[in-house]
Motif scaffolding. Structure first.
Motif, PDB file in Angstrom:
ATOM      1  N   PHE A  67       0.856  -1.183   0.000  1.00 15.01           N
ATOM      2  CA  PHE A  67       0.000   0.000   0.000  1.00 15.01           C
ATOM      3  C   PHE A  67       0.891   1.232   0.000  1.00 15.01           C
ATOM      4  CE2 PHE A  67      -2.933   3.100   1.947  1.00 15.01           C
ATOM      5  CZ  PHE A  67      -4.118   2.808   1.292  1.00 15.01           C
ATOM      6  N   ALA A  68       0.504   2.286  -0.700  1.00 15.78           N
ATOM      7  CA  ALA A  68       1.332   3.495  -0.781  1.00 15.78           C
ATOM      8  C   ALA A  68       0.469   4.734  -0.840  1.00 15.78           C
ATOM      9  CB  ALA A  68       2.236   3.434  -2.010  1.00 15.78           C
ATOM     10  N   THR A  69       0.982   5.824  -0.259  1.00 14.04           N
ATOM     11  CA  THR A  69       0.333   7.125  -0.379  1.00 14.04           C
ATOM     12  C   THR A  69       1.372   8.154  -0.779  1.00 14.04           C
ATOM     13  OG1 THR A  69       0.709   7.866   1.896  1.00 14.04           O
ATOM     14  CG2 THR A  69      -1.243   6.510   1.502  1.00 14.04           C
ATOM     15  N   VAL A  70       0.937   9.142  -1.549  1.00 14.25           N
ATOM     16  CA  VAL A  70       1.785  10.262  -1.945  1.00 14.25           C
ATOM     17  C   VAL A  70       0.977  11.532  -1.720  1.00 14.25           C
ATOM     18  CG1 VAL A  70       3.057  11.400  -3.790  1.00 14.25           C
ATOM     19  CG2 VAL A  70       2.991   8.900  -3.684  1.00 14.25           C
ATOM     20  N   THR A  71       1.520  12.445  -0.907  1.00  9.57           N
ATOM     21  CA  THR A  71       0.855  13.708  -0.623  1.00  9.57           C
ATOM     22  C   THR A  71       1.817  14.848  -0.895  1.00  9.57           C
ATOM     23  OG1 THR A  71      -0.439  12.662   1.136  1.00  9.57           O
ATOM     24  CG2 THR A  71      -0.361  15.053   1.122  1.00  9.57           C
ATOM     25  N   THR A  72       1.382  15.857  -1.654  1.00  4.60           N
ATOM     26  CA  THR A  72       2.206  17.040  -1.883  1.00  4.60           C
ATOM     27  C   THR A  72       1.423  18.279  -1.487  1.00  4.60           C
ATOM     28  OG1 THR A  72       1.495  17.484  -4.165  1.00  4.60           O
ATOM     29  CG2 THR A  72       3.277  15.888  -3.856  1.00  4.60           C
ATOM     30  N   THR A  73       2.131  19.220  -0.883  1.00  7.33           N
ATOM     31  CA  THR A  73       1.581  20.531  -0.569  1.00  7.33           C
ATOM     32  C   THR A  73       2.584  21.555  -1.056  1.00  7.33           C
ATOM     33  OG1 THR A  73       0.468  19.648   1.394  1.00  7.33           O
ATOM     34  CG2 THR A  73       0.707  22.036   1.240  1.00  7.33           C
ATOM     35  N   ASN A  74       2.200  22.332  -2.082  1.00  8.15           N
ATOM     36  CA  ASN A  74       3.165  23.179  -2.785  1.00  8.15           C
ATOM     37  C   ASN A  74       4.283  22.287  -3.295  1.00  8.15           C
ATOM     38  OD1 ASN A  74       1.545  25.383  -2.208  1.00  8.15           O
ATOM     39  ND2 ASN A  74       2.655  25.884  -0.340  1.00  8.15           N
ATOM     40  N   GLN A  75       5.559  22.531  -2.886  1.00  8.08           N
ATOM     41  CA  GLN A  75       6.645  21.686  -3.370  1.00  8.08           C
ATOM     42  C   GLN A  75       7.049  20.603  -2.355  1.00  8.08           C
ATOM     43  OE1 GLN A  75       6.864  25.265  -4.190  1.00  8.08           O
ATOM     44  NE2 GLN A  75       5.876  24.403  -5.990  1.00  8.08           N
ATOM     45  N   GLN A  76       6.433  20.594  -1.175  1.00  9.07           N
ATOM     46  CA  GLN A  76       6.758  19.584  -0.176  1.00  9.07           C
ATOM     47  C   GLN A  76       6.039  18.283  -0.495  1.00  9.07           C
ATOM     48  OE1 GLN A  76       9.076  20.144   2.189  1.00  9.07           O
ATOM     49  NE2 GLN A  76       9.323  22.181   1.261  1.00  9.07           N
ATOM     50  N   ALA A  77       6.704  17.156  -0.259  1.00  5.54           N
ATOM     51  CA  ALA A  77       6.111  15.857  -0.578  1.00  5.54           C
ATOM     52  C   ALA A  77       6.352  14.863   0.550  1.00  5.54           C
ATOM     53  CB  ALA A  77       6.690  15.307  -1.879  1.00  5.54           C
ATOM     54  N   GLU A  78       5.392  13.969   0.739  1.00  8.73           N
ATOM     55  CA  GLU A  78       5.528  12.867   1.683  1.00  8.73           C
ATOM     56  C   GLU A  78       5.115  11.577   1.001  1.00  8.73           C
ATOM     57  OE1 GLU A  78       4.729  15.125   5.938  1.00  8.73           O
ATOM     58  OE2 GLU A  78       3.247  13.723   5.153  1.00  8.73           O
ATOM     59  N   ILE A  79       5.914  10.542   1.169  1.00  8.96           N
ATOM     60  CA  ILE A  79       5.617   9.225   0.613  1.00  8.96           C
ATOM     61  C   ILE A  79       5.553   8.247   1.778  1.00  8.96           C
ATOM     62  CG2 ILE A  79       6.423   7.374  -0.897  1.00  8.96           C
ATOM     63  CD1 ILE A  79       7.917   9.511  -2.509  1.00  8.96           C
ATOM     64  N   THR A  80       4.461   7.492   1.855  1.00  7.85           N
ATOM     65  CA  THR A  80       4.287   6.503   2.919  1.00  7.85           C
ATOM     66  C   THR A  80       4.050   5.135   2.292  1.00  7.85           C
ATOM     67  OG1 THR A  80       3.290   8.160   4.374  1.00  7.85           O
ATOM     68  CG2 THR A  80       2.951   5.852   4.954  1.00  7.85           C
ATOM     69  N   LEU A  81       4.756   4.130   2.794  1.00 11.88           N
ATOM     70  CA  LEU A  81       4.619   2.770   2.297  1.00 11.88           C
ATOM     71  C   LEU A  81       4.167   1.856   3.432  1.00 11.88           C
ATOM     72  CD1 LEU A  81       7.983   2.459   0.328  1.00 11.88           C
ATOM     73  CD2 LEU A  81       5.785   3.265  -0.543  1.00 11.88           C
ATOM     74  N   ARG A  82       3.189   0.999   3.163  1.00 12.23           N
ATOM     75  CA  ARG A  82       2.830  -0.039   4.131  1.00 12.23           C
ATOM     76  C   ARG A  82       3.403  -1.357   3.640  1.00 12.23           C
ATOM     77  NH1 ARG A  82      -0.531  -0.298   8.201  1.00 12.23           N
ATOM     78  NH2 ARG A  82      -1.649   1.594   7.597  1.00 12.23           N
ATOM     79  N   LEU A  83       4.157  -2.036   4.509  1.00 12.63           N
ATOM     80  CA  LEU A  83       4.783  -3.291   4.158  1.00 12.63           C
ATOM     81  C   LEU A  83       3.836  -4.456   4.412  1.00 12.63           C
ATOM     82  CD1 LEU A  83       8.312  -2.571   5.676  1.00 12.63           C
ATOM     83  CD2 LEU A  83       7.428  -2.010   3.403  1.00 12.63           C
ATOM     84  N   ALA A  84       4.210  -5.604   3.887  1.00  8.37           N
ATOM     85  CA  ALA A  84       3.343  -6.780   4.007  1.00  8.37           C
ATOM     86  C   ALA A  84       3.131  -7.185   5.462  1.00  8.37           C
ATOM     87  CB  ALA A  84       3.933  -7.943   3.215  1.00  8.37           C
ATOM     88  N   ASP A  85       4.087  -6.846   6.346  1.00 10.96           N
ATOM     89  CA  ASP A  85       3.926  -7.189   7.761  1.00 10.96           C
ATOM     90  C   ASP A  85       3.102  -6.145   8.519  1.00 10.96           C
ATOM     91  OD1 ASP A  85       5.662  -5.068   7.925  1.00 10.96           O
ATOM     92  OD2 ASP A  85       7.355  -6.211   8.708  1.00 10.96           O
TER      93      ASP A  85
END
Length: 379
Positions: A67-85
Protein backbone atom coordinates in the motif's frame (compact mmCIF):
# COMPACT_ATOMS: atom_id res chain seq x y z
CA UNK A 1 -0.27 -11.00 -10.38
CA UNK A 2 -3.68 -9.48 -9.78
CA UNK A 3 -3.54 -6.16 -8.07
CA UNK A 4 -6.20 -3.72 -7.11
CA UNK A 5 -6.09 0.03 -6.88
CA UNK A 6 -8.10 2.14 -4.53
CA UNK A 7 -9.26 5.56 -5.69
CA UNK A 8 -9.19 7.96 -2.94
CA UNK A 9 -9.20 11.70 -3.01
CA UNK A 10 -6.88 12.24 -0.18
CA UNK A 11 -3.97 10.61 1.56
CA UNK A 12 -2.21 10.25 4.93
CA UNK A 13 -0.44 13.27 6.33
CA UNK A 14 1.93 11.55 8.74
CA UNK A 15 5.37 12.38 10.03
CA UNK A 16 8.38 11.08 8.20
CA UNK A 17 10.21 8.16 9.78
CA UNK A 18 11.83 5.23 8.03
CA UNK A 19 11.83 3.15 11.18
CA UNK A 20 8.84 0.92 11.95
CA UNK A 21 6.43 2.58 14.38
CA UNK A 22 3.16 1.69 16.03
CA UNK A 23 2.25 5.37 16.12
CA UNK A 24 4.25 8.04 14.25
CA UNK A 25 6.15 10.52 16.45
CA UNK A 26 6.48 14.20 15.72
CA UNK A 27 8.35 14.50 12.43
CA UNK A 28 11.36 16.55 11.58
CA UNK A 29 10.74 19.21 8.96
CA UNK A 30 12.04 18.32 5.51
CA UNK A 31 15.42 19.80 4.65
CA UNK A 32 14.85 22.45 1.94
CA UNK A 33 16.67 22.27 -1.37
CA UNK A 34 17.78 25.26 -3.43
CA UNK A 35 14.95 27.29 -4.88
CA UNK A 36 16.32 26.81 -8.37
CA UNK A 37 14.99 23.24 -8.32
CA UNK A 38 11.45 24.29 -7.31
CA UNK A 39 8.53 23.94 -9.69
CA UNK A 40 5.68 26.41 -9.99
CA UNK A 41 3.07 26.07 -7.25
CA UNK A 42 0.37 23.61 -8.31
CA UNK A 43 -2.70 22.08 -6.65
CA UNK A 44 -1.86 19.44 -4.06
CA UNK A 45 -1.62 15.77 -4.96
CA UNK A 46 -3.39 13.28 -2.71
CA UNK A 47 -2.80 9.81 -4.11
CA UNK A 48 -3.37 6.44 -2.47
CA UNK A 49 -3.23 2.93 -3.85
CA UNK A 50 -3.17 -0.76 -3.02
CA UNK A 51 -0.84 -2.91 -5.10
CA UNK A 52 2.43 -4.79 -4.87
CA UNK A 53 6.07 -3.82 -5.01
CA UNK A 54 9.55 -4.33 -3.61
CA UNK A 55 11.59 -2.10 -1.30
CA UNK A 56 15.31 -2.79 -0.94
CA UNK A 57 17.63 -0.96 1.49
CA UNK A 58 21.32 -1.88 1.64
CA UNK A 59 21.99 -5.54 2.32
CA UNK A 60 18.73 -6.12 4.16
CA UNK A 61 16.25 -8.64 2.72
CA UNK A 62 13.87 -7.09 0.23
CA UNK A 63 10.47 -6.19 1.67
CA UNK A 64 7.09 -6.42 -0.03
CA UNK A 65 5.08 -3.19 -0.27
CA UNK A 66 1.29 -3.56 -0.33
CA UNK A 67 0.00 0.00 0.00
CA UNK A 68 1.33 3.49 -0.78
CA UNK A 69 0.33 7.13 -0.38
CA UNK A 70 1.78 10.26 -1.95
CA UNK A 71 0.86 13.71 -0.62
CA UNK A 72 2.21 17.04 -1.88
CA UNK A 73 1.58 20.53 -0.57
CA UNK A 74 3.16 23.18 -2.78
CA UNK A 75 6.65 21.69 -3.37
CA UNK A 76 6.76 19.58 -0.18
CA UNK A 77 6.11 15.86 -0.58
CA UNK A 78 5.53 12.87 1.68
CA UNK A 79 5.62 9.22 0.61
CA UNK A 80 4.29 6.50 2.92
CA UNK A 81 4.62 2.77 2.30
CA UNK A 82 2.83 -0.04 4.13
CA UNK A 83 4.78 -3.29 4.16
CA UNK A 84 3.34 -6.78 4.01
CA UNK A 85 3.93 -7.19 7.76
CA UNK A 86 1.74 -4.12 8.42
CA UNK A 87 4.55 -1.74 9.34
CA UNK A 88 4.96 1.74 7.80
CA UNK A 89 7.96 3.52 6.31
CA UNK A 90 7.96 7.19 5.35
CA UNK A 91 10.08 9.72 3.43
CA UNK A 92 10.04 13.47 2.94
CA UNK A 93 11.03 15.10 -0.31
CA UNK A 94 10.75 17.98 -2.73
CA UNK A 95 8.71 18.09 -5.95
CA UNK A 96 11.20 19.02 -8.67
CA UNK A 97 8.99 18.52 -11.73
CA UNK A 98 5.36 17.69 -12.41
CA UNK A 99 3.06 17.13 -15.37
CA UNK A 100 -0.54 16.00 -15.68
CA UNK A 101 0.52 12.33 -15.40
CA UNK A 102 3.89 12.24 -13.65
CA UNK A 103 5.79 13.89 -10.79
CA UNK A 104 9.47 13.72 -9.85
CA UNK A 105 10.22 13.83 -6.12
CA UNK A 106 13.75 14.33 -4.82
CA UNK A 107 14.22 12.63 -1.44
CA UNK A 108 15.62 14.81 1.36
CA UNK A 109 15.22 12.89 4.60
CA UNK A 110 13.45 10.13 6.47
CA UNK A 111 13.09 11.37 10.01
CA UNK A 112 16.61 11.86 11.36
CA UNK A 113 18.12 9.81 8.50
CA UNK A 114 19.54 11.45 5.38
CA UNK A 115 18.03 10.36 2.07
CA UNK A 116 19.02 11.05 -1.53
CA UNK A 117 17.67 10.02 -4.90
CA UNK A 118 14.60 10.61 -7.04
CA UNK A 119 11.25 8.83 -7.11
CA UNK A 120 9.01 8.97 -10.18
CA UNK A 121 5.30 9.05 -9.36
CA UNK A 122 2.89 8.15 -12.18
CA UNK A 123 -0.81 8.82 -11.81
CA UNK A 124 -4.02 9.29 -13.78
CA UNK A 125 -6.26 11.98 -12.34
CA UNK A 126 -6.33 11.12 -8.64
CA UNK A 127 -5.39 7.47 -9.21
CA UNK A 128 -1.87 6.37 -8.27
CA UNK A 129 -0.35 4.18 -11.00
CA UNK A 130 3.23 3.48 -9.87
CA UNK A 131 6.22 4.62 -7.80
CA UNK A 132 9.77 3.84 -8.88
CA UNK A 133 13.20 5.17 -8.05
CA UNK A 134 16.54 4.67 -6.35
CA UNK A 135 18.94 6.53 -4.09
CA UNK A 136 20.53 6.18 -0.68
CA UNK A 137 19.38 6.10 2.93
CA UNK A 138 22.13 7.10 5.36
CA UNK A 139 24.61 6.02 2.68
CA UNK A 140 22.98 2.65 2.03
CA UNK A 141 21.62 1.91 -1.49
CA UNK A 142 17.85 2.28 -1.75
CA UNK A 143 15.46 1.14 -4.50
CA UNK A 144 11.68 0.96 -4.82
CA UNK A 145 9.40 -0.51 -7.47
CA UNK A 146 5.67 -0.35 -6.74
CA UNK A 147 2.83 -0.80 -9.24
CA UNK A 148 -0.92 -0.36 -9.09
CA UNK A 149 -3.42 -2.16 -11.30
CA UNK A 150 -7.20 -2.40 -11.20
CA UNK A 151 -9.17 -5.63 -11.45
CA UNK A 152 -12.19 -4.62 -9.39
CA UNK A 153 -14.49 -6.40 -11.85
CA UNK A 154 -12.64 -9.70 -11.64
CA UNK A 155 -12.30 -10.41 -7.93
CA UNK A 156 -14.23 -9.84 -4.70
CA UNK A 157 -13.67 -6.56 -2.85
CA UNK A 158 -11.37 -6.22 0.13
CA UNK A 159 -12.08 -3.88 3.02
CA UNK A 160 -9.92 -0.77 2.87
CA UNK A 161 -9.38 2.26 5.13
CA UNK A 162 -11.21 5.54 4.57
CA UNK A 163 -8.77 8.45 4.30
CA UNK A 164 -9.68 12.12 4.60
CA UNK A 165 -7.18 14.97 4.15
CA UNK A 166 -7.15 18.71 3.57
CA UNK A 167 -4.84 21.71 3.69
CA UNK A 168 -6.22 24.62 5.67
CA UNK A 169 -5.65 26.71 8.77
CA UNK A 170 -6.30 26.18 12.43
CA UNK A 171 -4.95 26.35 15.95
CA UNK A 172 -3.52 23.72 18.29
CA UNK A 173 -3.38 24.70 21.94
CA UNK A 174 -1.76 22.86 24.87
CA UNK A 175 -1.86 24.31 28.38
CA UNK A 176 1.43 25.91 29.37
CA UNK A 177 2.64 26.32 25.77
CA UNK A 178 2.03 28.97 23.08
CA UNK A 179 -0.71 28.15 20.60
CA UNK A 180 0.54 26.79 17.26
CA UNK A 181 -0.80 27.14 13.72
CA UNK A 182 -2.15 24.05 11.91
CA UNK A 183 -1.65 23.93 8.11
CA UNK A 184 -2.81 20.41 7.20
CA UNK A 185 -4.90 17.61 8.71
CA UNK A 186 -5.72 14.01 7.86
CA UNK A 187 -7.99 11.31 9.28
CA UNK A 188 -7.65 7.58 8.58
CA UNK A 189 -10.43 5.19 9.66
CA UNK A 190 -9.74 1.46 9.38
CA UNK A 191 -12.48 -1.14 8.67
CA UNK A 192 -12.48 -2.07 12.38
CA UNK A 193 -13.20 1.62 13.26
CA UNK A 194 -9.73 2.23 14.72
CA UNK A 195 -8.67 5.70 13.64
CA UNK A 196 -5.78 8.14 13.45
CA UNK A 197 -6.05 11.94 13.37
CA UNK A 198 -2.88 13.80 12.37
CA UNK A 199 -2.31 17.55 12.32
CA UNK A 200 0.67 19.23 10.67
CA UNK A 201 1.97 22.40 12.32
CA UNK A 202 3.43 25.43 10.56
CA UNK A 203 6.90 24.46 11.83
CA UNK A 204 6.70 21.15 9.91
CA UNK A 205 6.06 18.90 12.90
CA UNK A 206 3.18 16.42 12.91
CA UNK A 207 1.09 15.50 15.95
CA UNK A 208 -0.74 12.16 15.63
CA UNK A 209 -3.69 11.06 17.74
CA UNK A 210 -4.99 7.49 17.90
CA UNK A 211 -8.52 6.53 18.77
CA UNK A 212 -11.76 4.87 17.72
CA UNK A 213 -14.56 5.98 15.42
CA UNK A 214 -17.78 6.06 17.46
CA UNK A 215 -20.17 7.58 14.90
CA UNK A 216 -20.30 8.21 11.13
CA UNK A 217 -22.93 10.00 9.03
CA UNK A 218 -22.87 11.27 5.46
CA UNK A 219 -21.39 14.55 6.71
CA UNK A 220 -19.44 14.01 9.90
CA UNK A 221 -17.29 11.59 11.92
CA UNK A 222 -16.88 11.42 15.68
CA UNK A 223 -13.68 9.96 17.13
CA UNK A 224 -12.86 9.04 20.72
CA UNK A 225 -9.17 9.95 21.11
CA UNK A 226 -7.13 7.66 23.35
CA UNK A 227 -3.44 8.30 22.58
CA UNK A 228 -0.88 10.58 20.96
CA UNK A 229 2.29 8.68 20.18
CA UNK A 230 3.46 7.32 23.55
CA UNK A 231 1.34 9.84 25.47
CA UNK A 232 -2.17 9.34 26.82
CA UNK A 233 -4.95 11.41 25.27
CA UNK A 234 -8.62 11.72 26.10
CA UNK A 235 -11.43 13.58 24.40
CA UNK A 236 -13.74 13.61 21.38
CA UNK A 237 -12.90 14.86 17.88
CA UNK A 238 -15.67 16.00 15.54
CA UNK A 239 -14.71 15.93 11.85
CA UNK A 240 -16.96 17.36 9.13
CA UNK A 241 -16.11 16.16 5.64
CA UNK A 242 -17.23 16.90 2.10
CA UNK A 243 -16.77 15.80 -1.52
CA UNK A 244 -13.71 13.72 -2.42
CA UNK A 245 -13.11 12.96 1.29
CA UNK A 246 -12.02 16.54 1.91
CA UNK A 247 -12.02 17.81 5.50
CA UNK A 248 -14.28 20.81 6.12
CA UNK A 249 -13.52 21.26 9.81
CA UNK A 250 -12.13 19.58 12.92
CA UNK A 251 -13.08 20.46 16.47
CA UNK A 252 -11.56 18.66 19.45
CA UNK A 253 -10.68 19.27 23.08
CA UNK A 254 -9.54 17.06 25.92
CA UNK A 255 -6.36 16.20 27.77
CA UNK A 256 -2.90 15.19 26.56
CA UNK A 257 -0.90 13.52 29.34
CA UNK A 258 -3.19 15.28 31.77
CA UNK A 259 -2.80 18.75 30.21
CA UNK A 260 -5.83 20.36 28.52
CA UNK A 261 -5.57 20.74 24.73
CA UNK A 262 -7.78 21.88 21.87
CA UNK A 263 -7.84 21.66 18.06
CA UNK A 264 -9.77 24.01 15.79
CA UNK A 265 -9.21 23.57 12.05
CA UNK A 266 -10.94 24.73 8.87
CA UNK A 267 -10.09 23.14 5.52
CA UNK A 268 -9.52 25.23 2.42
CA UNK A 269 -12.37 25.20 -0.08
CA UNK A 270 -11.11 23.72 -3.33
CA UNK A 271 -11.51 26.04 -6.29
CA UNK A 272 -12.82 23.19 -8.42
CA UNK A 273 -13.60 19.76 -7.02
CA UNK A 274 -13.26 16.95 -9.58
CA UNK A 275 -16.50 15.24 -10.37
CA UNK A 276 -16.89 11.81 -8.82
CA UNK A 277 -19.48 10.88 -11.43
CA UNK A 278 -19.27 11.49 -15.17
CA UNK A 279 -21.78 14.01 -16.46
CA UNK A 280 -24.61 12.28 -18.26
CA UNK A 281 -28.15 12.80 -19.40
CA UNK A 282 -30.59 11.64 -16.71
CA UNK A 283 -32.12 8.26 -17.41
CA UNK A 284 -35.82 8.35 -18.08
CA UNK A 285 -38.02 6.66 -15.49
CA UNK A 286 -36.96 4.32 -12.71
CA UNK A 287 -33.99 2.05 -13.36
CA UNK A 288 -33.44 -1.26 -11.60
CA UNK A 289 -30.75 -3.84 -12.34
CA UNK A 290 -31.21 -7.51 -11.52
CA UNK A 291 -29.09 -10.64 -11.50
CA UNK A 292 -28.27 -13.84 -9.65
CA UNK A 293 -25.18 -15.00 -7.75
CA UNK A 294 -23.88 -18.55 -8.19
CA UNK A 295 -25.04 -19.51 -4.68
CA UNK A 296 -28.66 -18.72 -5.52
CA UNK A 297 -29.04 -15.24 -4.05
CA UNK A 298 -30.97 -13.00 -6.45
CA UNK A 299 -30.30 -9.26 -6.31
CA UNK A 300 -32.13 -6.11 -7.35
CA UNK A 301 -30.04 -2.92 -7.40
CA UNK A 302 -31.92 0.37 -7.26
CA UNK A 303 -30.88 3.66 -8.89
CA UNK A 304 -31.60 7.15 -7.52
CA UNK A 305 -30.46 10.18 -9.58
CA UNK A 306 -28.09 7.97 -11.61
CA UNK A 307 -26.54 6.60 -8.41
CA UNK A 308 -26.95 3.12 -6.99
CA UNK A 309 -28.32 3.40 -3.47
CA UNK A 310 -28.99 -0.17 -2.36
CA UNK A 311 -29.19 -3.86 -3.31
CA UNK A 312 -32.17 -5.98 -2.30
CA UNK A 313 -31.31 -9.68 -1.79
CA UNK A 314 -33.69 -12.64 -1.97
CA UNK A 315 -33.25 -16.42 -1.92
CA UNK A 316 -35.76 -19.22 -1.45
CA UNK A 317 -35.88 -20.34 2.17
CA UNK A 318 -33.81 -17.37 3.42
CA UNK A 319 -34.74 -14.07 5.01
CA UNK A 320 -34.55 -11.15 2.51
CA UNK A 321 -31.93 -8.50 3.26
CA UNK A 322 -30.80 -5.10 1.98
CA UNK A 323 -27.26 -3.79 1.38
CA UNK A 324 -26.95 0.00 1.56
CA UNK A 325 -24.39 1.29 -0.95
CA UNK A 326 -22.00 4.24 -0.83
CA UNK A 327 -20.04 5.62 -3.77
CA UNK A 328 -16.35 4.70 -3.44
CA UNK A 329 -14.55 5.83 -6.59
CA UNK A 330 -14.32 5.59 -10.37
CA UNK A 331 -12.06 2.78 -11.55
CA UNK A 332 -9.44 3.12 -14.28
CA UNK A 333 -12.15 2.62 -16.93
CA UNK A 334 -14.21 5.52 -15.54
CA UNK A 335 -16.86 3.19 -14.12
CA UNK A 336 -18.34 4.14 -10.73
CA UNK A 337 -17.66 1.63 -7.94
CA UNK A 338 -20.02 1.37 -4.95
CA UNK A 339 -19.43 -0.54 -1.72
CA UNK A 340 -21.56 -1.94 1.07
CA UNK A 341 -21.99 -5.09 3.13
CA UNK A 342 -24.21 -8.16 3.29
CA UNK A 343 -25.74 -8.37 6.78
CA UNK A 344 -22.90 -6.21 8.12
CA UNK A 345 -20.44 -9.09 7.78
CA UNK A 346 -19.50 -9.65 4.13
CA UNK A 347 -18.07 -7.03 1.77
CA UNK A 348 -20.16 -6.13 -1.30
CA UNK A 349 -19.13 -4.13 -4.40
CA UNK A 350 -21.14 -2.92 -7.38
CA UNK A 351 -19.49 -1.64 -10.57
CA UNK A 352 -21.68 0.49 -12.85
CA UNK A 353 -20.53 -0.67 -16.30
CA UNK A 354 -22.51 2.13 -17.97
CA UNK A 355 -19.92 4.66 -16.84
CA UNK A 356 -22.32 6.57 -14.59
CA UNK A 357 -25.51 6.65 -16.69
CA UNK A 358 -27.44 3.47 -15.78
CA UNK A 359 -30.36 2.94 -18.16
CA UNK A 360 -32.37 0.24 -19.86
CA UNK A 361 -29.96 -2.17 -21.54
CA UNK A 362 -26.86 -1.24 -19.51
CA UNK A 363 -25.18 -3.68 -17.11
CA UNK A 364 -23.64 -3.86 -13.66
CA UNK A 365 -21.12 -6.22 -12.05
CA UNK A 366 -21.83 -7.28 -8.46
CA UNK A 367 -19.15 -8.89 -6.31
CA UNK A 368 -19.53 -10.40 -2.85
CA UNK A 369 -16.60 -11.57 -0.76
CA UNK A 370 -16.22 -15.37 -1.05
CA UNK A 371 -19.19 -15.58 -3.48
CA UNK A 372 -17.49 -14.23 -6.60
CA UNK A 373 -18.94 -11.92 -9.24
CA UNK A 374 -22.15 -11.79 -11.28
CA UNK A 375 -23.24 -9.67 -14.25
CA UNK A 376 -26.64 -7.97 -13.90
CA UNK A 377 -28.90 -6.34 -16.51
CA UNK A 378 -30.70 -3.01 -16.12
CA UNK A 379 -34.25 -2.23 -17.21
Amino acid sequence: MKIRSILAYSALACGAAVTVMSAPPMAKAAVPIPSSTMVAQQPSLNLVGEGEGTLTIGTRPSQTVTFATVTTTNQQAEITLRLADGNLQRWNGQVISRSTEEAQIRLTNAGAADATGTFTIRYQGSTLISISGSGTLDGQPLSLRFTIADDSVSRPPVASPDIFAQAGQGTFGLQGRPNQIITFASVTVQPDDSAELTIRLANGNNIPFGGQQTRRTAEDIVLNLTSSGNADAQGPANIRYGPNNSIISISSNGTLDGQPFFIQFSGQTAAAQPSIQPAATPAAGTVVCTGRMQNGWQYRAEVTNRRFSQINWERSGAEPTVSTLRFDRNNAQGQPVYRGSFRAATQVALVDLSGGNPRQGSQISVGVEEWGWSRGNCR
